[in-house]
Design an enzyme around this catalytic site. Structure first.
Site, PDB file in Angstrom:
ATOM      1  N   GLU A  22       0.678  -1.390  -0.050  1.00 35.19           N
ATOM      2  CA  GLU A  22      -0.145   0.048  -0.236  1.00 35.19           C
ATOM      3  C   GLU A  22       0.789   1.066  -0.192  1.00 35.19           C
ATOM      4  OE1 GLU A  22      -0.724   1.583   3.392  1.00 35.19           O
ATOM      5  OE2 GLU A  22      -0.933   0.448   4.969  1.00 35.19           O
ATOM      6  N   VAL A 103      -5.013   0.719   3.243  1.00 39.74           N
ATOM      7  CA  VAL A 103      -6.125  -0.969   2.856  1.00 39.74           C
ATOM      8  C   VAL A 103      -6.814  -1.189   2.777  1.00 39.74           C
ATOM      9  CG1 VAL A 103      -6.033  -2.870   5.027  1.00 39.74           C
ATOM     10  CG2 VAL A 103      -4.220  -1.651   5.197  1.00 39.74           C
ATOM     11  N   ASP A 133     -15.667   5.971  15.146  1.00 46.17           N
ATOM     12  CA  ASP A 133     -14.519   5.493  14.153  1.00 46.17           C
ATOM     13  C   ASP A 133     -14.350   4.726  13.466  1.00 46.17           C
ATOM     14  OD1 ASP A 133     -12.309   6.586  12.327  1.00 46.17           O
ATOM     15  OD2 ASP A 133     -11.756   8.047  14.027  1.00 46.17           O
ATOM     16  N   SER A 135     -12.381   2.283  11.259  1.00 42.10           N
ATOM     17  CA  SER A 135     -11.587   2.405   9.952  1.00 42.10           C
ATOM     18  C   SER A 135     -12.777   1.138   9.380  1.00 42.10           C
ATOM     19  CB  SER A 135     -10.335   1.564  10.093  1.00 42.10           C
ATOM     20  OG  SER A 135      -9.699   1.715   8.855  1.00 42.10           O
ATOM     21  N   ALA A 136     -12.855   1.552   7.848  1.00 37.56           N
ATOM     22  CA  ALA A 136     -13.453   0.891   6.516  1.00 37.56           C
ATOM     23  C   ALA A 136     -12.476  -0.258   6.050  1.00 37.56           C
ATOM     24  CB  ALA A 136     -13.897   1.836   5.413  1.00 37.56           C
ATOM     25  N   ASP A 137     -10.930  -0.088   6.529  1.00 38.92           N
ATOM     26  CA  ASP A 137     -10.097  -1.368   6.732  1.00 38.92           C
ATOM     27  C   ASP A 137     -10.922  -3.290   6.769  1.00 38.92           C
ATOM     28  OD1 ASP A 137      -8.010   0.700   6.013  1.00 38.92           O
ATOM     29  OD2 ASP A 137      -6.803  -0.356   7.310  1.00 38.92           O
ATOM     30  N   LYS A 154      -3.160  -1.475  13.774  1.00 39.40           N
ATOM     31  CA  LYS A 154      -2.141  -0.375  15.184  1.00 39.40           C
ATOM     32  C   LYS A 154      -2.247  -0.228  16.140  1.00 39.40           C
ATOM     33  CE  LYS A 154      -2.773   2.539  11.564  1.00 39.40           C
ATOM     34  NZ  LYS A 154      -2.620   1.938  10.577  1.00 39.40           N
TER      35      LYS A 154
HETATM   36  N1  PSU Z   1       0.539   0.668   8.301  1.00 34.00           N
HETATM   37  C1  PSU Z   1       1.674   1.638   8.819  1.00 34.00           C
HETATM   38  N2  PSU Z   1       1.398   2.600   8.749  1.00 34.00           N
HETATM   39  C2  PSU Z   1      -0.124   3.283   8.382  1.00 34.00           C
HETATM   40  C3  PSU Z   1      -0.768   2.389   7.754  1.00 34.00           C
HETATM   41  C4  PSU Z   1      -0.586   1.533   8.138  1.00 34.00           C
HETATM   42  O1  PSU Z   1       2.618   0.896   9.730  1.00 34.00           O
HETATM   43  O2  PSU Z   1       0.109   4.208   8.462  1.00 34.00           O
HETATM   44  C5  PSU Z   1      -1.834   3.174   7.612  1.00 34.00           C
HETATM   45  C6  PSU Z   1      -3.605   2.364   6.470  1.00 34.00           C
HETATM   46  O3  PSU Z   1      -2.980   2.383   4.971  1.00 34.00           O
HETATM   47  C7  PSU Z   1      -3.935   1.650   7.410  1.00 34.00           C
HETATM   48  C8  PSU Z   1      -4.430   3.060   7.510  1.00 34.00           C
HETATM   49  O4  PSU Z   1      -5.291   1.477   6.285  1.00 34.00           O
HETATM   50  O5  PSU Z   1      -3.036   3.499   7.988  1.00 34.00           O
HETATM   51  C9  PSU Z   1      -5.317   3.259   8.467  1.00 34.00           C
HETATM   52  O6  PSU Z   1      -6.286   4.674   8.911  1.00 34.00           O
HETATM   53  P1  PSU Z   1      -7.562   5.160   9.205  1.00 34.00           P
HETATM   54  O7  PSU Z   1      -7.023   4.593  10.480  1.00 34.00           O
HETATM   55  O8  PSU Z   1      -8.087   6.314   9.640  1.00 34.00           O
HETATM   56  O9  PSU Z   1      -8.278   4.410   8.297  1.00 34.00           O
HETATM   57 MN    MN Z   2     -11.137   6.653  11.008  1.00 32.07          MN
END
Ligand code: PSU
Ligand code: MN
Length: 298
Positions: A22, A103, A133, A135-137, A154
């Site tokens: 990604e 992702v 909140d 994630s759409a992941d 994370k």
């Molecule tokens: N893994 C990492 N660093 C990142 C991410 C993943 O080591 O920055 C990114 C990925 O692209 C994941 C995004 O989809 O963080 C999640 O963002 P959000 O919480 O806004 O959905």
């Molecule tokens: Mn979010």
């Protein structure tokens, strides 16, 4: 609509192993110029593992699977690349913009190109103190068949809530030589996985059964970070708590929150969380290559 590089197209049509990567972690997750160095290292790691890398992004409105060196540099260097989840892809296309794929969006594009294995650092999930909140992941993991190699979600997230959500979305959570869900910067979270796999052949067998059953969604293959770079949970938790307080005080929300917290935790740990992040990324990519090779055999 999707542009696939000649190298990746050739690999896919001849049944060679391919690993998707990604670009959000390059454009928004890692500091410049380290991000570009890491992006190149991850591709080199895939090649070294006997597979073909396919880094994914949107360039000038064109979803692209398999970036050239110049295209990766453009995504890693120019500010103004959008952060694209699946729902944002039509916006970047309609407006002809550059965008880095999360992702979720990477899975969407990789699946349409025919890639079955994808490696990242940590997936998104349910935010702490913001249970709405999500994630759409997680949505994408629940509907797109793919082996997604990561170090869990994370650590800045609510991991117990994220683990529950993975169950609700029907995502098969596998542990690579572990019974425990890793916690991104740390080896363990105290939360379980659905199945433990000892090697790439076992992961491949799981994938074949998953496809034979036409199961929806992904196999989330969770790999603990390398022990020599992993941070003790108690220590990193203090830094995460402090980063979250600062985010709340500054009113940071939505798609800004994850990049902000990663940056802030890196600052508070004197760069150690960044080294752990890079180390786990390289480790995940190497394992993804082994799984892709195992899938291409037979
Ligand atoms: N893994 C990492 N660093 C990142 C991410 C993943 O080591 O920055 C990114 C990925 O692209 C994941 C995004 O989809 O963080 C999640 O963002 P959000 O919480 O806004 O959905
Ligand atoms: Mn979010």
């Amino acid at each position: 609509m999707i542009r696939i590089s000649d190298e990746v197209k050739h690999a896919l049509s001849s049944g060679q192993p391919v690993v998707a990567l990604e670009s959000t972690l390059l454009a928004h997750g890692l500091p410049h110029p380290r991000n570009l160095e890491v992006g190149r290292a991850l591709e080199a790691d895939v090649w070294a593992g006997g597979a073909v890398p396919a880094t994914i992004a949107v360039l000038g409105g064109r979803p692209t699977v398999g970036l050239t060196a110049d295209e990766m540099e453009r995504i890693a260097t120019r500010s103004g690349a959008l952060k694209l989840s699946t729902r944002d892809l039509p916006i970047a296309v309609a407006e002809g913009r550059d965008g880095a794929t999360t992702v979720a969006a990477t899975m969407w594009l990789a699946a349409r190109a025919g890639v079955r294995v994808f490696a990242t650092g940590g997936i998104g999930g349910v935010h702490r103190g913001e249970p709405r909140d999500v994630s759409a992941d997680l949505t994408e993991l629940g509907r797109t068949p793919m082996v997604v190699v990561c170090a869990g979600a994370k650590a800045i997230l609510d991991l117990p809530a994220t683990r529950e959500a993975l169950e609700t979305y029907g995502v098969l959570v596998a542990g690579w030589e572990t019974d425990e869900l890793p916690a991104f910067y740390s080896i363990g979270s105290g939360l379980g996985v659905d199945v433990r796999v000892e090697d790439a052949a076992a992961a491949a067998a799981l994938w074949r059964s998953h496809r034979a059953l036409e199961s929806p969604g992904a196999i989330l293959l969770c790999v603990p970070p390398p022990a020599e770079l992993a941070l003790p949970t108690a220590e990193v938790e203090a830094q995460i708590a402090s980063a979250l307080r600062r985010a709340a005080a500054e009113g940071i929300r939505g798609k800004e929150i994850t990049p902000f917290l990663l940056r802030e935790v890196a600052r508070l740990t004197g760069g150690r969380s960044l080294e752990a992040n890079v180390g786990l990324l390289r480790n995940n990519v190497a394992i993804a290559a082994r799984v892709a090779v195992a899938l291409s055999e037979r």
